[in-house]
Design an enzyme around this catalytic site. Structure first.
Site, PDB file in Angstrom:
ATOM      1  N   SER A 122      63.182   9.331  96.583  1.00 39.71           N
ATOM      2  CA  SER A 122      61.930   8.645  96.869  1.00 39.71           C
ATOM      3  C   SER A 122      60.752   9.349  96.226  1.00 39.71           C
ATOM      4  O   SER A 122      60.644  10.573  96.249  1.00 39.71           O
ATOM      5  CB  SER A 122      61.702   8.570  98.379  1.00 39.71           C
ATOM      6  OG  SER A 122      60.380   8.166  98.641  1.00 39.71           O
ATOM      7  N   CYS A 123      59.846   8.527  95.692  1.00 32.66           N
ATOM      8  CA  CYS A 123      58.616   9.048  95.087  1.00 32.66           C
ATOM      9  C   CYS A 123      57.815   9.866  96.089  1.00 32.66           C
ATOM     10  O   CYS A 123      57.127  10.810  95.736  1.00 32.66           O
ATOM     11  CB  CYS A 123      57.778   7.879  94.590  1.00 32.66           C
ATOM     12  SG  CYS A 123      56.077   8.256  94.205  1.00 32.66           S
ATOM     13  N   PHE A 124      57.910   9.475  97.362  1.00 26.26           N
ATOM     14  CA  PHE A 124      57.037  10.074  98.366  1.00 26.26           C
ATOM     15  C   PHE A 124      57.639  11.291  99.062  1.00 26.26           C
ATOM     16  O   PHE A 124      57.027  11.878  99.946  1.00 26.26           O
ATOM     17  CB  PHE A 124      56.664   9.029  99.431  1.00 26.26           C
ATOM     18  CG  PHE A 124      55.676   8.027  98.927  1.00 26.26           C
ATOM     19  CD1 PHE A 124      54.316   8.262  99.023  1.00 26.26           C
ATOM     20  CD2 PHE A 124      56.095   6.873  98.313  1.00 26.26           C
ATOM     21  CE1 PHE A 124      53.396   7.345  98.545  1.00 26.26           C
ATOM     22  CE2 PHE A 124      55.196   5.949  97.822  1.00 26.26           C
ATOM     23  CZ  PHE A 124      53.841   6.186  97.935  1.00 26.26           C
ATOM     24  N   LYS A 138      52.367  13.041 102.132  1.00 28.37           N
ATOM     25  CA  LYS A 138      51.786  12.233 101.070  1.00 28.37           C
ATOM     26  C   LYS A 138      51.361  10.863 101.597  1.00 28.37           C
ATOM     27  O   LYS A 138      52.116  10.208 102.317  1.00 28.37           O
ATOM     28  CB  LYS A 138      52.804  12.023  99.940  1.00 28.37           C
ATOM     29  CG  LYS A 138      52.970  13.227  99.038  1.00 28.37           C
ATOM     30  CD  LYS A 138      54.022  13.007  97.983  1.00 28.37           C
ATOM     31  CE  LYS A 138      53.595  12.000  96.947  1.00 28.37           C
ATOM     32  NZ  LYS A 138      54.500  12.023  95.758  1.00 28.37           N
TER      33      LYS A 138
END
Lengths: 214, 129
Positions: A122-124, A138
């Site tokens: 995941s990007c986050f 984030k």
């Protein structure tokens, strides 16, 4: 995504500076430019659930775009300077907007490199240096692409919901959630319109700011 | 302060050029400053042997955690080899940009064009060091 690329093209060709704020209909799963999606994600499951997908011109990991405000900044590189300087300045402006909404933010410190194989899907999941943190988590995930003398940075400011769908369609074990949302932080629903207004107010004049798409 | 070896040539776009024993074939990569700006490199798209580029042509792309950037050919020539080790371990660009993190070997069209590239002190000035 195509519109974001058009803004980048305009910055390359004419030096145009743009700020675009938008949201997604239908909710969409975006993949990073070079992600090997067949290896990382269950494409059959994505198809069965009729999840819309798109490939970003920027790098990074998958993002579920649902309850969010998406921003895109396109400009000549000279407007923001080095990559890290651009990252920090754009996030500083977004953080200023969040502060105006009553959200207390910090900026993630730079960190040592890790091996790509250690990176969660995941990007986050993991903050990078210069990214905006709220209570250590984030709330904005950003990515940048540089082409000739111009840059495009775009990202997701999470209003509500979660990135659980990314984990649900990932072939790898889910990373520990590293994100939060404005609704969770403020304890109330937060609208696209109020966040967009705060960002526009935080942005300097001289930038094309008419592209708020509600 | 980033590492800027005196014996290399540089571009304002943060590529370096290293000449080896054969003065007509050079190794090209990105500078220590560039890898530091980009952060962890996760993917490289590099050309195959035989590809021909002019000066400032895009020869590939580099993806790092903070950004995707184009790679610009510092000098005209033909690719004789790309660094296969970067496919399995792109972070070599971070760990050893001037050594194992090289990207392509280029057969120069006109070796004298090397004189048009920046020397170390000029590149240091360009990046403010």
């Amino acid at each position: 995504m195509a519109t974001d690329e058009q803004l980048l093209d305009a910055a390359v060709r004419t030096g145009a500076k743009s700020l675009r704020l938008y949201r997604w209909t239908p909710p969409t799963l975006s993949f990073g430019r070079n992600e090997p999606v067949e290896a990382l994600y269950d494409l059959d499951l994505i198809a069965r659930r009729a999840i819309a997908t798109v490939r970003r011109p920027t790098g990074g990991k998958a993002v579920w775009h649902e309850h969010e405000l998406t921003y895109a900044v396109a400009a000549p590189i000279a407007e923001f300077g080095s990559l890290r300087a651009a990252y920090r300045e754009i996030h500083r402006r977004l953080a200023s907007a969040l502060t105006a909404l009553g959200v207390s933010t910090t900026v993630a410190p730079d960190r040592r490199a890790v091996r790509p194989s250690d990176r969660p899907t995941s990007c986050f999941a993991t903050p990078l240096g210069g990214e905006i943190l709220v209570a250590g988590r984030k709330v904005v995930g950003s990515a940048q692409v540089r082409r000739r003398q111009a840059l495009l940075q775009h990202g997701s400011l999470l209003l509500d919901g979660s990135q659980a769908l990314v984990s649900a369609v990932s072939r790898r074990p889910a990373a520990v959630s590293g994100e939060t949302t404005l609704a969770a932080v403020l304890g109330r629903p937060v609208s696209f319109a109020e966040v967009a207004a705060a960002i526009v107010s935080a942005w300097p004049s001289g930038v094309a700011r008419g592209a708020v798409e509600c | 302060m980033s590492n800027i070896p005196k014996d290399l040539r540089y571009t304002e776009d943060h590529e370096y050029v290293r000449t080896d024993a054969d003065p007509t074939v050079v190794r090209i990569g990105v500078t220590d400053y560039a890898q530091g700006e980009l952060g962890d490199v996760v993917f490289l798209d590099l050309p195959k042997a035989g590809a021909t580029f002019g000066k400032k042509d895009v020869f590939g792309t580099i993806e790092a955690v903070k950004a995707v950037s184009e790679l610009y050919c510092p000098i005209a020539g033909t690719v004789v080899e790309s660094n296969k080790a970067l496919e399995a371990d792109p972070a070599l660009v971070n760990r050893d940009p001037y050594g194992d993190g090289w990207m392509i070997k280029l057969k120069l069209k006109t070796p004298a064009d090397l004189d048009g590239l920046l020397k170390a002190d000029a590149y240091a000035k360009h990046i403010g060091e």
